[in-house]
Motif scaffolding. Structure first.
Motif, PDB file in Angstrom:
ATOM      1  N   UNK A  66       0.752  -1.109   0.011  1.00  0.00           N
ATOM      2  CA  UNK A  66       0.046   0.086  -0.092  1.00  0.00           C
ATOM      3  C   UNK A  66       0.934   1.138  -0.008  1.00  0.00           C
ATOM      4  N   UNK A  67       0.611   2.147  -0.974  1.00  0.00           N
ATOM      5  CA  UNK A  67       1.359   3.313  -0.771  1.00  0.00           C
ATOM      6  C   UNK A  67       0.359   4.502  -0.478  1.00  0.00           C
ATOM      7  N   UNK A  68       0.735   4.788   0.904  1.00  0.00           N
ATOM      8  CA  UNK A  68       0.077   5.942   1.667  1.00  0.00           C
ATOM      9  C   UNK A  68       0.516   7.293   1.168  1.00  0.00           C
ATOM     10  N   UNK A 117      -5.507   7.556 -13.548  1.00  0.00           N
ATOM     11  CA  UNK A 117      -4.776   6.737 -12.405  1.00  0.00           C
ATOM     12  C   UNK A 117      -5.606   5.995 -11.568  1.00  0.00           C
ATOM     13  N   UNK A 118      -6.907   6.467 -11.335  1.00  0.00           N
ATOM     14  CA  UNK A 118      -7.823   5.599 -10.312  1.00  0.00           C
ATOM     15  C   UNK A 118      -8.330   4.691 -11.024  1.00  0.00           C
ATOM     16  N   UNK A 119      -8.100   4.377 -12.390  1.00  0.00           N
ATOM     17  CA  UNK A 119      -8.410   3.284 -13.092  1.00  0.00           C
ATOM     18  C   UNK A 119      -7.382   2.158 -12.965  1.00  0.00           C
ATOM     19  N   UNK A 120      -6.461   2.753 -12.940  1.00  0.00           N
ATOM     20  CA  UNK A 120      -5.172   1.642 -12.906  1.00  0.00           C
ATOM     21  C   UNK A 120      -4.932   1.018 -11.518  1.00  0.00           C
ATOM     22  N   UNK A 121      -5.128   1.593 -10.565  1.00  0.00           N
ATOM     23  CA  UNK A 121      -4.776   0.743  -9.215  1.00  0.00           C
ATOM     24  C   UNK A 121      -6.305   1.261  -8.224  1.00  0.00           C
ATOM     25  N   UNK A 122      -6.469   0.525  -7.336  1.00  0.00           N
ATOM     26  CA  UNK A 122      -7.405   0.999  -6.377  1.00  0.00           C
ATOM     27  C   UNK A 122      -6.994   1.874  -5.294  1.00  0.00           C
ATOM     28  N   UNK A 123      -7.782   2.906  -5.015  1.00  0.00           N
ATOM     29  CA  UNK A 123      -7.292   4.225  -4.354  1.00  0.00           C
ATOM     30  C   UNK A 123      -8.378   4.178  -3.064  1.00  0.00           C
ATOM     31  N   UNK A 124      -7.814   4.305  -1.710  1.00  0.00           N
ATOM     32  CA  UNK A 124      -8.594   4.419  -0.810  1.00  0.00           C
ATOM     33  C   UNK A 124      -8.272   5.496   0.070  1.00  0.00           C
ATOM     34  N   UNK A 125      -9.322   6.045   1.055  1.00  0.00           N
ATOM     35  CA  UNK A 125      -9.022   7.131   1.933  1.00  0.00           C
ATOM     36  C   UNK A 125      -8.249   7.013   3.132  1.00  0.00           C
ATOM     37  N   UNK A 126      -7.942   5.602   3.422  1.00  0.00           N
ATOM     38  CA  UNK A 126      -7.025   5.476   4.566  1.00  0.00           C
ATOM     39  C   UNK A 126      -6.434   4.216   4.400  1.00  0.00           C
ATOM     40  N   UNK A 127      -5.239   3.988   5.254  1.00  0.00           N
ATOM     41  CA  UNK A 127      -4.506   2.759   5.348  1.00  0.00           C
ATOM     42  C   UNK A 127      -5.427   1.729   5.694  1.00  0.00           C
ATOM     43  N   UNK A 129      -8.676   1.040   5.476  1.00  0.00           N
ATOM     44  CA  UNK A 129      -9.314   0.527   4.697  1.00  0.00           C
ATOM     45  C   UNK A 129      -8.701  -0.231   3.430  1.00  0.00           C
ATOM     46  N   UNK A 130      -7.531   0.324   3.040  1.00  0.00           N
ATOM     47  CA  UNK A 130      -6.678  -0.225   1.923  1.00  0.00           C
ATOM     48  C   UNK A 130      -6.139  -1.570   2.406  1.00  0.00           C
ATOM     49  N   UNK A 131      -5.970  -1.736   3.586  1.00  0.00           N
ATOM     50  CA  UNK A 131      -5.568  -3.101   3.970  1.00  0.00           C
ATOM     51  C   UNK A 131      -6.538  -4.155   4.664  1.00  0.00           C
ATOM     52  N   UNK A 132      -7.787  -3.786   4.650  1.00  0.00           N
ATOM     53  CA  UNK A 132      -8.584  -4.329   5.463  1.00  0.00           C
ATOM     54  C   UNK A 132      -9.062  -5.764   4.481  1.00  0.00           C
ATOM     55  N   UNK A 133      -9.112  -5.677   3.273  1.00  0.00           N
ATOM     56  CA  UNK A 133      -9.578  -6.821   2.630  1.00  0.00           C
ATOM     57  C   UNK A 133      -8.211  -7.356   1.717  1.00  0.00           C
ATOM     58  N   UNK A 134      -8.193  -8.536   1.375  1.00  0.00           N
ATOM     59  CA  UNK A 134      -7.250  -8.959   0.254  1.00  0.00           C
ATOM     60  C   UNK A 134      -7.812  -9.447  -1.004  1.00  0.00           C
TER      61      UNK A 134
END
Length: 136
Positions: A66-68, A117-127, A129-134
């Motif tokens: 995850x790139x924060x 770029x929002x179509x290239x990778x998934x973006x989230x508002x918090x870490x 949220x980004x790490x909660x699902x695999x």
């Protein structure tokens, strides 16, 4: 790693000596790596970030990186290009790369949206949220 959840962190100013970014690496759980970036991303900083992302993506146990960017104040074309290159590396290695923009960080979310770029990778508002699902 032991059976318990482990959060490993390192923090440094990078690239040395006069950097415009601060990076923070963590491993909130096995197989998940987070690279937090704060400051302004220009050419030198983008190169350093890509080198670190490449190393994280190549770690033997890394499934998700995850790139924060939630603390980034400026991200121009070099920063955007870094994300594209990192995504290509992740795809080639069979890894997942996700991004974090922050809840209202227009310095990051606006260029990402404007360039698609929002179509290239998934973006989230918090870490979390980004790490909660695999999901793949």
């Amino acid at each position: 790693m032991t059976g318990s959840q482990q959060d490993v962190r390192t923090e440094t100013s990078w690239p040395q000596p006069e950097s415009r970014i601060l990076v923070d690496e963590s491993e909130p759980r096995s197989g998940v790596r987070v690279l937090g970036v704060a400051g302004e991303i220009d050419r030198l900083e983008a190169e350093a970030i890509l080198a670190r992302l490449d190393a994280l993506l190549r770690a033997p146990d890394a499934r998700l990186v995850v790139l924060d960017l939630s603390a980034v104040r400026f991200m121009g074309s070099h920063g955007l290009t870094t994300v594209v290159h990192a995504q290509r590396i992740a795809t080639a290695l069979g890894r997942t790369l996700r991004g974090v923009t922050g809840a209202a960080n227009r310095a990051v979310s606006r260029p990402i949206t404007m360039t698609g770029l929002d179509w290239v990778i998934d973006w989230f508002t918090s870490v979390p949220e980004a790490t909660s699902t695999e999901r793949p």
